[in-house]
Design a protein around this motif. Structure first.
Motif, PDB file in Angstrom:
ATOM      1  N   THR A 154       0.778  -1.234   0.000  1.00  0.00           N
ATOM      2  CA  THR A 154       0.000   0.000   0.000  1.00  0.00           C
ATOM      3  C   THR A 154       0.812   1.288   0.000  1.00  0.00           C
ATOM      4  N   GLU A 156       1.589   3.202   2.579  1.00  0.00           N
ATOM      5  CA  GLU A 156       0.601   3.976   3.334  1.00  0.00           C
ATOM      6  C   GLU A 156       0.958   5.451   3.481  1.00  0.00           C
ATOM      7  N   LYS A 176      -1.787   5.442  -2.467  1.00  0.00           N
ATOM      8  CA  LYS A 176      -1.595   6.493  -1.482  1.00  0.00           C
ATOM      9  C   LYS A 176      -0.657   7.596  -1.955  1.00  0.00           C
TER      10      LYS A 176
END
Length: 226
Positions: A154, A156, A176
């Motif tokens: 991801t 993040e 992201k």
């Protein structure tokens, strides 16, 4: 009592560190050369509060994992910045480099890697670092030329991505990321950027496309929204 040694590239000499010594106040350790041995495998446990680390490593082979040896750094729970250079010898290059076992600390915020060949597993390990804000890859070969991120990859908190002399033909999934780095326009091998639920990247990706297509003539960079 046994000793472990570091080779200081600045001083051109080895530094011995006794096994029972723990340097709890050490925060910065840079410009050292590491090679595989039982001593260096556990040496970083003696620096529990290290925050910035930089080292060179060579093609030390770990027979137990059948991969190139990379020190286990997950014990450095305070480490925030890491720079690693793969110092290959004559006749050896990242193109012939094999997979690595990366064990990064979860607190890591900045990661710079030089002269590595990264597999999909290696990239996944990096992408799952929950606090990573800056990732810089220099003279890096990405296996197969594709960076295909999985559901759990991801990034993040990634804010800055630098790719310098990276072999990359296709990069998928980075939800992201706030902006595609301007340096992408200089990646001659980049053929496709696929946006997957990333409306925040539309403006920057069109700037990359416009510049790249002007420079390439008929060999256009493809943008594939989904």
């Amino acid at each position: 009592m046994s000793d472990s040694s570091f080779f200081d590239l600045d001083e051109d000499k080895s530094t011995l560190i006794a096994e029972d010594i723990k340097l709890e106040n050490l925060r910065f350790l840079e410009t050292v050369m590491l090679s595989y041995s039982k001593d260096t495998e556990h040496i970083f446990k003696r620096f529990p509060n290290l925050q910035v680390l930089g080292f060179d490593t060579n093609e030390s082979w770990d027979y137990s994992t059948k991969k190139f040896w990379f020190p286990k750094l997950d014990c450095l729970t305070e480490l925030e910045e890491l720079t690693v250079r793969f110092a290959y010898t004559r006749g050896f290059s990242p193109a012939t480099n094999r997979p690595w076992n990366f064990n990064f600390p979860l607190r890591l915020k900045k990661l710079r890697l030089y002269d590595f060949r990264l597999t999909s597993d290696s990239l996944s390990t990096i992408a799952r670092l929950p606090n990573l804000e800056v990732l810089s890859l220099y003279r890096t070969i990405i296996q197969g030329g594709e960076w295909n991120m999985g559901e759990e990859d991801t990034f993040e908190n990634l804010k800055c991505l630098t790719l310098n002399k990276v072999t990359l033909a296709k990069w998928e999934r980075c939800c992201k990321l706030e902006e595609i780095p301007p340096s992408f326009k200089a990646i001659g091998s980049l053929k496709i950027i696929k946006l997957v639920e990333c409306p925040q990247l539309e403006d920057s990706v069109m700037k990359i496309k416009e510049y790249a297509n002007d420079m390439r003539g008929g060999d256009e960079l493809q943008i594939r929204p989904e």
